[in-house]
Design a protein around this motif. Sequence first.
Motif, PDB file in Angstrom:
ATOM      1  N   MET A 193       0.844  -1.198   0.000  1.00  0.00           N
ATOM      2  CA  MET A 193       0.000   0.000   0.000  1.00  0.00           C
ATOM      3  C   MET A 193       0.879   1.247   0.000  1.00  0.00           C
ATOM      4  O   MET A 193       1.950   1.261   0.601  1.00  0.00           O
ATOM      5  CB  MET A 193      -0.909   0.011   1.237  1.00  0.00           C
ATOM      6  N   PRO A 194       0.439   2.317  -0.688  1.00  0.00           N
ATOM      7  CA  PRO A 194       1.224   3.544  -0.685  1.00  0.00           C
ATOM      8  C   PRO A 194       1.166   4.241   0.660  1.00  0.00           C
ATOM      9  O   PRO A 194       0.252   4.041   1.453  1.00  0.00           O
ATOM     10  CB  PRO A 194       0.537   4.378  -1.773  1.00  0.00           C
ATOM     11  N   SER A 195       2.179   5.044   0.925  1.00  0.00           N
ATOM     12  CA  SER A 195       2.197   5.819   2.156  1.00  0.00           C
ATOM     13  C   SER A 195       1.616   7.201   1.884  1.00  0.00           C
ATOM     14  O   SER A 195       1.847   7.787   0.825  1.00  0.00           O
ATOM     15  CB  SER A 195       3.629   5.959   2.662  1.00  0.00           C
ATOM     16  N   ASP A 252      -7.495  11.085 -12.992  1.00  0.00           N
ATOM     17  CA  ASP A 252      -6.416  10.417 -13.710  1.00  0.00           C
ATOM     18  C   ASP A 252      -5.040  10.706 -13.125  1.00  0.00           C
ATOM     19  O   ASP A 252      -4.032  10.406 -13.749  1.00  0.00           O
ATOM     20  CB  ASP A 252      -6.428  10.822 -15.185  1.00  0.00           C
ATOM     21  N   ALA A 253      -4.953  11.306 -11.952  1.00  0.00           N
ATOM     22  CA  ALA A 253      -3.643  11.705 -11.430  1.00  0.00           C
ATOM     23  C   ALA A 253      -3.656  11.824  -9.914  1.00  0.00           C
ATOM     24  O   ALA A 253      -4.706  11.943  -9.276  1.00  0.00           O
ATOM     25  CB  ALA A 253      -3.229  13.039 -12.046  1.00  0.00           C
ATOM     26  N   VAL A 254      -2.427  11.791  -9.371  1.00  0.00           N
ATOM     27  CA  VAL A 254      -2.193  12.070  -7.956  1.00  0.00           C
ATOM     28  C   VAL A 254      -1.139  13.167  -7.890  1.00  0.00           C
ATOM     29  O   VAL A 254      -0.118  13.093  -8.591  1.00  0.00           O
ATOM     30  CB  VAL A 254      -1.696  10.813  -7.202  1.00  0.00           C
ATOM     31  N   VAL A 255      -1.389  14.191  -7.081  1.00  0.00           N
ATOM     32  CA  VAL A 255      -0.437  15.290  -6.942  1.00  0.00           C
ATOM     33  C   VAL A 255       0.192  15.219  -5.554  1.00  0.00           C
ATOM     34  O   VAL A 255      -0.512  15.137  -4.547  1.00  0.00           O
ATOM     35  CB  VAL A 255      -1.118  16.653  -7.163  1.00  0.00           C
ATOM     36  N   PHE A 256       1.513  15.250  -5.529  1.00  0.00           N
ATOM     37  CA  PHE A 256       2.266  15.226  -4.278  1.00  0.00           C
ATOM     38  C   PHE A 256       2.761  16.634  -3.952  1.00  0.00           C
ATOM     39  O   PHE A 256       3.307  17.319  -4.820  1.00  0.00           O
ATOM     40  CB  PHE A 256       3.492  14.305  -4.401  1.00  0.00           C
ATOM     41  N   GLU A 288       6.847   5.447  -7.994  1.00  0.00           N
ATOM     42  CA  GLU A 288       6.793   4.121  -7.375  1.00  0.00           C
ATOM     43  C   GLU A 288       5.691   4.027  -6.330  1.00  0.00           C
ATOM     44  O   GLU A 288       5.075   2.966  -6.152  1.00  0.00           O
ATOM     45  CB  GLU A 288       8.152   3.784  -6.760  1.00  0.00           C
ATOM     46  N   ASP A 289       5.434   5.128  -5.644  1.00  0.00           N
ATOM     47  CA  ASP A 289       4.351   5.122  -4.660  1.00  0.00           C
ATOM     48  C   ASP A 289       3.002   4.931  -5.347  1.00  0.00           C
ATOM     49  O   ASP A 289       2.167   4.142  -4.891  1.00  0.00           O
ATOM     50  CB  ASP A 289       4.355   6.437  -3.869  1.00  0.00           C
ATOM     51  N   VAL A 290       2.786   5.618  -6.463  1.00  0.00           N
ATOM     52  CA  VAL A 290       1.526   5.468  -7.199  1.00  0.00           C
ATOM     53  C   VAL A 290       1.408   4.057  -7.772  1.00  0.00           C
ATOM     54  O   VAL A 290       0.307   3.494  -7.856  1.00  0.00           O
ATOM     55  CB  VAL A 290       1.425   6.529  -8.310  1.00  0.00           C
ATOM     56  N   GLN A 317       1.977   1.391  -6.405  1.00  0.00           N
ATOM     57  CA  GLN A 317       1.497   0.470  -5.380  1.00  0.00           C
ATOM     58  C   GLN A 317       0.045   0.734  -4.982  1.00  0.00           C
ATOM     59  O   GLN A 317      -0.504   0.002  -4.147  1.00  0.00           O
ATOM     60  CB  GLN A 317       2.375   0.602  -4.132  1.00  0.00           C
ATOM     61  N   ARG A 318      -0.572   1.722  -5.553  1.00  0.00           N
ATOM     62  CA  ARG A 318      -1.937   2.088  -5.148  1.00  0.00           C
ATOM     63  C   ARG A 318      -2.953   1.053  -5.616  1.00  0.00           C
ATOM     64  O   ARG A 318      -2.847   0.497  -6.716  1.00  0.00           O
ATOM     65  CB  ARG A 318      -2.306   3.459  -5.719  1.00  0.00           C
ATOM     66  N   ALA A 319      -3.969   0.833  -4.804  1.00  0.00           N
ATOM     67  CA  ALA A 319      -5.040  -0.087  -5.178  1.00  0.00           C
ATOM     68  C   ALA A 319      -5.873   0.454  -6.328  1.00  0.00           C
ATOM     69  O   ALA A 319      -6.478  -0.318  -7.081  1.00  0.00           O
ATOM     70  CB  ALA A 319      -5.932  -0.362  -3.962  1.00  0.00           C
ATOM     71  N   ASP A 320      -5.911   1.784  -6.463  1.00  0.00           N
ATOM     72  CA  ASP A 320      -6.726   2.374  -7.530  1.00  0.00           C
ATOM     73  C   ASP A 320      -5.906   2.649  -8.797  1.00  0.00           C
ATOM     74  O   ASP A 320      -6.339   3.398  -9.672  1.00  0.00           O
ATOM     75  CB  ASP A 320      -7.394   3.663  -7.056  1.00  0.00           C
ATOM     76  N   LEU A 321      -4.732   2.025  -8.935  1.00  0.00           N
ATOM     77  CA  LEU A 321      -3.921   2.226 -10.132  1.00  0.00           C
ATOM     78  C   LEU A 321      -4.664   1.844 -11.411  1.00  0.00           C
ATOM     79  O   LEU A 321      -4.566   2.566 -12.417  1.00  0.00           O
ATOM     80  CB  LEU A 321      -2.614   1.442 -10.019  1.00  0.00           C
ATOM     81  N   PRO A 322      -5.434   0.724 -11.453  1.00  0.00           N
ATOM     82  CA  PRO A 322      -6.181   0.418 -12.686  1.00  0.00           C
ATOM     83  C   PRO A 322      -7.116   1.549 -13.103  1.00  0.00           C
ATOM     84  O   PRO A 322      -7.272   1.818 -14.300  1.00  0.00           O
ATOM     85  CB  PRO A 322      -6.960  -0.848 -12.318  1.00  0.00           C
ATOM     86  N   ALA A 323      -7.740   2.231 -12.146  1.00  0.00           N
ATOM     87  CA  ALA A 323      -8.619   3.355 -12.485  1.00  0.00           C
ATOM     88  C   ALA A 323      -7.810   4.511 -13.068  1.00  0.00           C
ATOM     89  O   ALA A 323      -8.269   5.209 -13.985  1.00  0.00           O
ATOM     90  CB  ALA A 323      -9.386   3.804 -11.241  1.00  0.00           C
TER      91      ALA A 323
END
Length: 283
Positions: free
Chosen positions: A1-3, A25-29, A131-133, A135-141
């Motif tokens: 799981m991602p941190s 469609d994205a995650v912003v850090f 790499e963190d993304v 590992q996300r469970a919602d990567l397929p989405a």
Amino acid sequence: MPSPSLTIDTPAGAVHATAGPRQDDAVVFELGGAVRGSVHVTGTHHPLHWDQFTAIRACLGPVNAYQTTAPDEDLPRLARGRTGYRGSLTLYRDAADRPQVTVYPMRTDADHELSEKTAAVLTAVLRMCAEDVAQRADLPAIWDAARQRDTPSLLRFLIWSVSHHQAEAARFEREAREAREAREAREAQPARRAAVADWWTVARWFTAAPHPVLLLMLADLPHSLARTVAVMQWLSPYCLDRAAEEHERARRAQAEVASLHAQQRGPTRRNTRGEVALTSATP
């Protein structure tokens, strides 16, 4: 799981990256510590398989750099610096399922090259966020959203690519035919046959008694007989090889077009490596 928050060790010190809520469609850090600013992470197609959305792209800044340009004031900066930085990184897996990274050129907001240390810092930050993304469970989405976002532009490019490679193949085939005909015509000329015989005579003389004058006569100089003979010998096979390569590129591009069209028409599922497989399709 991602941190929810990462600590990234870099040559400039520790960087803290905190992931915000997924934006379709994205995650912003958001970055803190040795680097201030943000990193935008989204899905993208595999570098070698444009119909398979199995890669992850991380861009410096809060937006997808492949769709829009982040304002200079929103670019990441070193903690004690004022210079903003642009650049991106793609994370994917090769045929042996090993992780691979492609880093695209990083530049300052004034379009200058980065120092080796700064490039290492930013590369480490981009890679850890990607790499963190991964590992996300919602990567397929995230991948599915990227496919929907990018498919129209990819189809336009690939359709153009098919025509381009087919035209290049036809050009090389034409050049191969012309080179073969020219070689056959020259070989049929008595003067050329005599010149080739003379060349071999000089070559035998040189082998028996090397001399600079004979070497000059044998040299591969512009417009020389040696150059003409050599070019005619390899040009036709070379062009045929290039034509075959262009036909293969056109075939691959056409297959990727068909795959993307099929994915548009029907629901899809993903296997354990994230590759798209059709579950249904309608004509």
